[in-house]
Design an enzyme around this catalytic site. Structure first.
Site, PDB file in Angstrom:
ATOM      1  CG  ASP A   1      -2.074   0.977   1.073  1.00 43.58           C
ATOM      2  OD1 ASP A   1      -3.224   0.527   0.962  1.00 43.58           O
ATOM      3  OD2 ASP A   1      -1.822   2.207   1.075  1.00 43.58           O
TER       4      ASP A   1
ATOM      5  CG  ASN B   1     -12.140  -0.770   3.765  1.00 40.23           C
ATOM      6  OD1 ASN B   1     -12.484  -1.196   4.864  1.00 40.23           O
ATOM      7  ND2 ASN B   1     -10.992  -0.135   3.577  1.00 40.23           N
TER       8      ASN B   1
ATOM      9  CD  GLN C   1     -14.677  -0.877  -2.860  1.00 42.37           C
ATOM     10  OE1 GLN C   1     -15.804  -1.226  -2.510  1.00 42.37           O
ATOM     11  NE2 GLN C   1     -14.059  -1.400  -3.906  1.00 42.37           N
TER      12      GLN C   1
ATOM     13  CB  VAL D   1      -9.285   1.699  -5.140  1.00 41.64           C
ATOM     14  CG1 VAL D   1      -8.922   1.187  -6.527  1.00 41.64           C
ATOM     15  CG2 VAL D   1      -8.282   2.754  -4.677  1.00 41.64           C
TER      16      VAL D   1
ATOM     17  CG  HIS E   1      -8.713  -3.128  -2.393  1.00 45.61           C
ATOM     18  ND1 HIS E   1      -9.674  -2.470  -3.134  1.00 45.61           N
ATOM     19  CD2 HIS E   1      -8.551  -2.387  -1.269  1.00 45.61           C
ATOM     20  CE1 HIS E   1     -10.063  -1.378  -2.501  1.00 45.61           C
ATOM     21  NE2 HIS E   1      -9.407  -1.305  -1.354  1.00 45.61           N
TER      22      HIS E   1
ATOM     23  CG  HIS F   1      -6.878  -2.879   3.082  1.00 44.18           C
ATOM     24  ND1 HIS F   1      -6.145  -1.724   2.867  1.00 44.18           N
ATOM     25  CD2 HIS F   1      -8.087  -2.659   2.520  1.00 44.18           C
ATOM     26  CE1 HIS F   1      -6.899  -0.846   2.211  1.00 44.18           C
ATOM     27  NE2 HIS F   1      -8.075  -1.390   1.986  1.00 44.18           N
TER      28      HIS F   1
HETATM   29  P1  AMP Z   1      -9.825   1.352   0.151  1.00 37.93           P
HETATM   30  O1  AMP Z   1     -10.090   2.597   0.963  1.00 37.93           O
HETATM   31  O2  AMP Z   1     -10.199   0.091   0.848  1.00 37.93           O
HETATM   32  O3  AMP Z   1     -10.406   1.461  -1.243  1.00 37.93           O
HETATM   33  O4  AMP Z   1      -8.255   1.259   0.021  1.00 37.93           O
HETATM   34  C1  AMP Z   1      -7.529   1.768  -1.069  1.00 37.93           C
HETATM   35  C2  AMP Z   1      -6.078   1.678  -0.693  1.00 37.93           C
HETATM   36  O5  AMP Z   1      -5.319   1.830  -1.873  1.00 37.93           O
HETATM   37  C3  AMP Z   1      -5.605   2.749   0.290  1.00 37.93           C
HETATM   38  O6  AMP Z   1      -5.062   2.133   1.443  1.00 37.93           O
HETATM   39  C4  AMP Z   1      -4.560   3.502  -0.500  1.00 37.93           C
HETATM   40  O7  AMP Z   1      -3.477   3.949   0.290  1.00 37.93           O
HETATM   41  C5  AMP Z   1      -4.131   2.485  -1.530  1.00 37.93           C
HETATM   42  N1  AMP Z   1      -3.582   3.020  -2.773  1.00 37.93           N
HETATM   43  C6  AMP Z   1      -4.105   4.000  -3.545  1.00 37.93           C
HETATM   44  N2  AMP Z   1      -3.340   4.204  -4.630  1.00 37.93           N
HETATM   45  C7  AMP Z   1      -2.302   3.313  -4.536  1.00 37.93           C
HETATM   46  C8  AMP Z   1      -1.161   3.029  -5.346  1.00 37.93           C
HETATM   47  N3  AMP Z   1      -0.924   3.688  -6.495  1.00 37.93           N
HETATM   48  N4  AMP Z   1      -0.314   2.059  -4.946  1.00 37.93           N
HETATM   49  C9  AMP Z   1      -0.551   1.383  -3.804  1.00 37.93           C
HETATM   50  N5  AMP Z   1      -1.600   1.602  -2.987  1.00 37.93           N
HETATM   51  C10 AMP Z   1      -2.465   2.569  -3.360  1.00 37.93           C
END
Ligand code: AMP
Length: 117
Positions: A34, A90, A97, A99, A103, A105
């Site tokens: 992350d 998430n 969530q 992204v 995924h 974590h």
């Molecule tokens: P969520 O809030 O569950 O959608 O988590 C998205 C996660 O993606 C967050 O912990 C971010 O820090 C992580 N994230 C976003 N962009 C990147 C990236 N380019 N490389 C690695 N992690 C990322």
């Protein structure tokens, strides 16, 4: 809008359009660190196939979901998380969530409080 700008950030990592610290890859699963780690170990384990969230999962995804969990367990062992760890999904806006690509974590390397905020 071209095809590339419509992709979410994880799809762009899968397609090697942007860099990531990739730690695990199979034909169906990718894992990388992350970019804003919330623990000493914070990995994201994702399917390579487009799948926006857990809310979009059905019985056809059963094997894929198993592969994601097996990858998380394998990575926890590799990362030395014998003292414990947490796996979080998430889902949706209220679930935190950000992204829109499913995924897991994998968090570890420190004491994790419960319940989450
Ligand atoms: P969520 O809030 O569950 O959608 O988590 C998205 C996660 O993606 C967050 O912990 C971010 O820090 C992580 N994230 C976003 N962009 C990147 C990236 N380019 N490389 C690695 N992690 C990322």
């Amino acid at each position: 809008m071209n095809e590339s700008s419509e992709k979410n950030i994880f799809q762009r990592i899968i397609d090697r359009e942007i860099p990531a610290d990739i730690v695990y890859e199979t034909d169906q699963v990718l894992a990388f660190r992350d970019i804003q780690p919330q623990a000493p170990v914070h990995l994201l384990v994702i399917p390579k196939t487009p799948l926006p969230s857990l809310a979009d999962v059905d019985a056809s995804h059963q094997e894929l979901l198993g592969r994601l969990l097996v990858a998380a367990a394998e990575l926890a062992r590799r990362e030395g998380l014998q003292q414990g760890y947490r796996v979080v999904i998430n889902c949706g806006r209220q679930g935190g969530q950000e992204v829109p690509h499913l995924h897991l974590h994998l968090l570890g390397g420190r004491d994790l409080s419960w319940p989450p905020g």
